[in-house]
Design a protein around this motif. Structure first.
Motif, PDB file in Angstrom:
ATOM      1  N   UNK A  94       0.838  -1.202   0.000  1.00 40.03           N
ATOM      2  CA  UNK A  94       0.000   0.000   0.000  1.00 40.03           C
ATOM      3  C   UNK A  94       0.874   1.255   0.000  1.00 40.03           C
ATOM      4  N   UNK A  95       2.053   1.171   0.637  1.00 41.76           N
ATOM      5  CA  UNK A  95       2.987   2.300   0.653  1.00 41.76           C
ATOM      6  C   UNK A  95       3.489   2.629  -0.745  1.00 41.76           C
ATOM      7  N   UNK A  96       3.559   1.638  -1.622  1.00 42.18           N
ATOM      8  CA  UNK A  96       4.098   1.842  -2.967  1.00 42.18           C
ATOM      9  C   UNK A  96       3.335   2.907  -3.742  1.00 42.18           C
ATOM     10  N   UNK A  97       2.056   3.124  -3.390  1.00 49.96           N
ATOM     11  CA  UNK A  97       1.255   4.138  -4.077  1.00 49.96           C
ATOM     12  C   UNK A  97       1.914   5.511  -3.984  1.00 49.96           C
ATOM     13  N   UNK A  98       2.642   5.751  -2.898  1.00 47.07           N
ATOM     14  CA  UNK A  98       3.280   7.057  -2.689  1.00 47.07           C
ATOM     15  C   UNK A  98       4.707   7.108  -3.219  1.00 47.07           C
ATOM     16  N   UNK A  99       5.167   6.065  -3.913  1.00 44.41           N
ATOM     17  CA  UNK A  99       6.564   5.991  -4.338  1.00 44.41           C
ATOM     18  C   UNK A  99       6.757   6.246  -5.828  1.00 44.41           C
ATOM     19  N   UNK A 100       5.728   6.768  -6.521  1.00 40.54           N
ATOM     20  CA  UNK A 100       5.850   7.077  -7.940  1.00 40.54           C
ATOM     21  C   UNK A 100       6.759   8.279  -8.160  1.00 40.54           C
ATOM     22  N   UNK A 101       6.907   8.706  -9.412  1.00 42.94           N
ATOM     23  CA  UNK A 101       6.054   8.396 -10.565  1.00 42.94           C
ATOM     24  C   UNK A 101       6.482   7.195 -11.405  1.00 42.94           C
ATOM     25  N   UNK A 102       7.497   6.425 -10.975  1.00 47.23           N
ATOM     26  CA  UNK A 102       7.931   5.277 -11.773  1.00 47.23           C
ATOM     27  C   UNK A 102       6.850   4.193 -11.740  1.00 47.23           C
ATOM     28  N   UNK A 103       6.154   4.025 -12.850  1.00 44.26           N
ATOM     29  CA  UNK A 103       5.062   3.048 -12.896  1.00 44.26           C
ATOM     30  C   UNK A 103       5.560   1.620 -12.667  1.00 44.26           C
ATOM     31  N   UNK A 104       6.671   1.185 -13.292  1.00 49.19           N
ATOM     32  CA  UNK A 104       7.142  -0.187 -13.046  1.00 49.19           C
ATOM     33  C   UNK A 104       7.467  -0.444 -11.575  1.00 49.19           C
ATOM     34  N   UNK A 105       8.099   0.532 -10.896  1.00 49.11           N
ATOM     35  CA  UNK A 105       8.437   0.359  -9.481  1.00 49.11           C
ATOM     36  C   UNK A 105       7.176   0.196  -8.640  1.00 49.11           C
ATOM     37  N   UNK A 106       6.219   1.089  -8.845  1.00 48.10           N
ATOM     38  CA  UNK A 106       4.979   1.025  -8.077  1.00 48.10           C
ATOM     39  C   UNK A 106       4.252  -0.287  -8.351  1.00 48.10           C
ATOM     40  N   UNK A 107       4.185  -0.688  -9.617  1.00 48.66           N
ATOM     41  CA  UNK A 107       3.442  -1.899  -9.979  1.00 48.66           C
ATOM     42  C   UNK A 107       4.072  -3.146  -9.359  1.00 48.66           C
ATOM     43  N   UNK A 108       5.409  -3.218  -9.345  1.00 50.09           N
ATOM     44  CA  UNK A 108       6.089  -4.384  -8.765  1.00 50.09           C
ATOM     45  C   UNK A 108       5.839  -4.461  -7.259  1.00 50.09           C
ATOM     46  N   UNK A 109       6.054  -3.356  -6.543  1.00 49.08           N
ATOM     47  CA  UNK A 109       5.851  -3.361  -5.091  1.00 49.08           C
ATOM     48  C   UNK A 109       4.382  -3.580  -4.736  1.00 49.08           C
ATOM     49  N   UNK A 110       3.493  -2.980  -5.509  1.00 49.73           N
ATOM     50  CA  UNK A 110       2.052  -3.171  -5.314  1.00 49.73           C
ATOM     51  C   UNK A 110       1.680  -4.645  -5.497  1.00 49.73           C
TER      52      UNK A 110
END
Length: 431
Positions: A94-110
């Motif tokens: 859920x924290x990954x939502x705040x870790x953008x704007x890199x879409x691949x990073x957010x998608x992997x952690x999510x």
């Protein structure tokens, strides 16, 4: 001599229930606050509707896949370590939502966090089968309901954030959700423990046919998958989960497509979270009187009819009818998350309930998420909401109809079936 729950645990089994309820409650925002969070995510990072919809689809798929190893590990090692570790990874998700704007990073952690929410979900919901054979319907429904209600403390604050607010306003809510998920899951895990295999409350005997199991055999995962009844349950789950997820994940946008007010969209989103939880509890409890098959058939058909009613309400510009129909559609649809685990325990026993429900959920909801997420979004983009919701309504009705044969042909273990046939022949011979 049979042990009581207090002799096994050192405290009441209702403490385990409260822990399971809390663990389920905290992972709710992944799914049930999504329609409120998704608009902020897309606006903050400039991501397309398809990219945002893919996040919901990956949650459904990875959470569903996580159900199987989560259930099998729980059946083998118990729920404590699996719940605690999964809670930490879910918090990161859920924290990954705040870790953008890199879409691949957010998608992997999510996706990683979503996978481990499947562990928590399985560990929590199968507590009803393992500790509460005498109250399987109401307790499983109560725990499943927590997965809906846990989003309520966050839906309204998120919906209240104005479009002009800086991203940090939304991210503050995300940080709070992540901290709660990690902290509460560890505390809940310390109180969760499974009873010995086959444990029943002292002196309890099933009083009605609706509660009594059709077979006393505890099926392993491989044995359950060899029955036709398991595959009927899987197909029904795929259809009905697809139907509800298509409406629920797009509810705010669905309301906006008819140019309804923001109040109507908020009422629909909040009402769905409430109805979702109470649908699981109410219909799970009702299944102890009507039987799990009758309750599933009724619920899914009625859910499909109410989905059709949302289309009628939208086309006739009736906000109140739209909100009521949407809430009632989800009320009856949501019962699948209490009725299917009840059916698994009823048909296949509690010893491998985690693994059996895990494989059902992994195959069925994961597949349902494809339509409920990205595919329904594509259909909406190309053909509009009425077309996509019509398909969803048909799916829900068919999901109910195909369960009718299970009323007359539940799974019976081969040795018990052979014994019953011998007894029947002997009875005929004595006439």
């Amino acid at each position: 001599m049979d042990q009581t729950d207090r002799e096994i645990l050192g405290y009441s089994r209702y403490v385990v229930l409260a822990a399971a309820f809390s663990a389920m409650f905290i992972i709710s925002p992944f799914e049930y606050a999504w329609s409120s969070m998704s608009g902020h995510i897309g606006a903050i990072y400039g991501w397309s509707p398809e990219q945002v919809a893919l996040m919901f689809t990956t949650f459904i798929i990875f959470q569903s896949v996580g159900m199987l190893p989560g259930g099998m590990l729980r059946d083998k090692y118990g729920p404590r370590w699996t719940t605690a570790i999964a809670g930490l990874f879910s918090g990161v998700g859920i924290l990954s939502i705040a870790l953008g704007p890199s879409y691949p990073l957010v998608l992997v952690l999510w996706s990683v966090g979503s996978f481990f929410t499947g562990f928590i979900y399985n560990n929590a919901v199968t507590t009803g089968n393992k500790w509460f054979a005498d109250k399987r319907g109401v307790m499983t429904g109560l725990i499943a309901g927590a997965f809906s209600w846990g989003s309520l403390p966050f839906i309204f604050p998120i919906r209240a954030i104005p479009a002009s607010a800086p991203p940090e306003t939304f991210f503050t809510v995300v940080y709070i959700m992540a901290a709660i998920i990690g902290g509460v899951s560890i505390v809940a895990a310390l109180l969760m423990k499974d009873p010995p295999s086959g444990w029943k409350p002292t002196g309890w005997v099933p009083k009605t046919k609706a509660i009594a199991r059709p077979s006393e055999h505890n099926y392993t995962v491989s044995e359950a998958l060899k029955t036709g009844q398991m595959w009927v349950l899987i197909v029904s789950f795929v259809l009905v989960s697809s139907a509800g997820l298509a409406g629920m994940s797009n509810m705010v946008a669905y309301s906006n497509s008819f140019h309804f007010t923001a109040t109507a969209a908020t009422a629909a989103a909040g009402g769905i979270a409430l109805a979702n939880g109470f649908g699981k509890l109410t219909l799970g409890t009702l299944s102890q009187r009507l039987g799990v098959e009758n309750t599933m058939i009724l619920s899914y058909i009625v859910s499909g009819l109410f989905l059709f009613l949302t289309i009628y309400a939208g086309m006739n510009r009736s906000e109140w009818l739209f909100v009521c129909a949407a809430i009632l559609a989800i009320f009856f649809w949501a019962s699948l998350f209490s009725l299917f685990p009840i059916a698994i325990g009823h048909y296949f026993g509690e010893a491998a309930a985690g693994g059996n429900y895990g494989v059902l959920y992994a195959i069925a909801k994961g597949s349902g998420g494809l339509y409920g997420g990205i595919l329904s979004t594509m259909l909406i983009t190309q053909h509009g909401f009425p077309f996509a919701i019509t398909i969803a309504g048909v799916m829900a009705i068919v999901a109910g109809l195909i369960l009718i044969p299970l009323k007359y042909s539940p799974p019976i273990w081969k040795d018990e079936e052979a014994a019953a046939q011998l007894n029947a022949r002997a009875a005929v011979g004595r006439r």
